[in-house]
Design an enzyme around this catalytic site. Structure first.
Site, short mmCIF file in Angstrom:
data_model
loop_
_atom_site.label_atom_id
_atom_site.label_comp_id
_atom_site.label_asym_id
_atom_site.label_seq_id
_atom_site.Cartn_x
_atom_site.Cartn_y
_atom_site.Cartn_z
N MET A 121 0.85 -1.18 0.00
CA MET A 121 0.00 0.00 0.00
C MET A 121 0.90 1.24 0.00
SD MET A 121 -2.52 -1.54 2.95
CE MET A 121 -2.82 0.04 3.63
N GLY B 148 1.52 4.33 3.95
CA GLY B 148 2.34 3.34 3.26
C GLY B 148 2.76 2.13 4.05
N SER B 149 2.39 0.95 3.63
CA SER B 149 2.62 -0.26 4.39
C SER B 149 2.27 -1.49 3.55
CB SER B 149 1.76 -0.20 5.65
OG SER B 149 0.54 0.44 5.36
N ARG B 150 2.05 -2.62 4.22
CA ARG B 150 1.76 -3.86 3.50
C ARG B 150 0.76 -4.69 4.28
NH1 ARG B 150 6.75 -7.48 2.95
NH2 ARG B 150 5.68 -9.07 4.12
#
Length: 168
Positions: A51, A137-139
């Site tokens: 993301m 922002g990440s996963r």
């Protein structure tokens, strides 16, 4: 003027649009891009969705079921697209579903320093319900059970609650 731009940017980043939840056994828990699809030794398949800061960061339940655990694990903050992100701060979810135990992991990135679960263990969820937020922002990784075929490809964009992850 800078305060107005900052406020507008924050409102845009934390947007949470309504979604028409798509049919299918397993739907995407996150907006983003499929970063990897990896078979595991135990027979499961991990689908990792990156993301970016431009994506909606509200995550959704991939299936209907009961939240059997929500575990916060402290860790580092390297970029979520980096292999070393396996040791980042994360929240590990387990759902008891019609397909059995489904594991989903929210992973914080270099900028995302906060994961906010919306619901506790024991909550019954419907597919597509909002379950949490990762800031900036990440996963999100989802582990499909053995025998469940993946319907997405690396590089494919996903929309939480809309993109189907499995194939019949």
């Amino acid at each position: 003027m800078p305060a107005t731009a900052l406020a507008a940017g924050m409102l845009w980043f934390f947007r949470d649009p309504e979604r028409e939840i798509a049919p299918g056994r397993v739907i995407s828990p996150a907006d983003g891009v499929v970063q990897s699809i990896m078979p595991w030794k135990d027979g499961r398949t991990r689908v990792a969705i990156f993301m970016s800061p431009l994506n909606v960061h509200v995550n959704r339940a991939p299936l209907s079921g009961t939240v059997t655990s929500v575990e916060h694990i402290p860790g580092g903050f390297v970029p979520a697209f980096n292999k070393e992100s396996e040791n980042n701060e994360r929240v590990v979810w387990h759902f008891d579903t019609e397909l059995g135990d489904i594991e989903m992991i929210q992973i914080a990135g270099a900028v995302a320093r906060r994961i906010v679960p919306y619901i506790p263990q024991g909550t019954k969820v419907e597919q597509g319900d909002r379950i949490g937020l990762i800031r900036f922002g990440s996963r999100v990784d989802i582990y499909l059970p053995e025998g469940v075929e993946v319907a997405v490809e690396v590089g494919q964009k996903t929309v939480a609650g809309v993109t189907r992850i499995d194939r019949d």
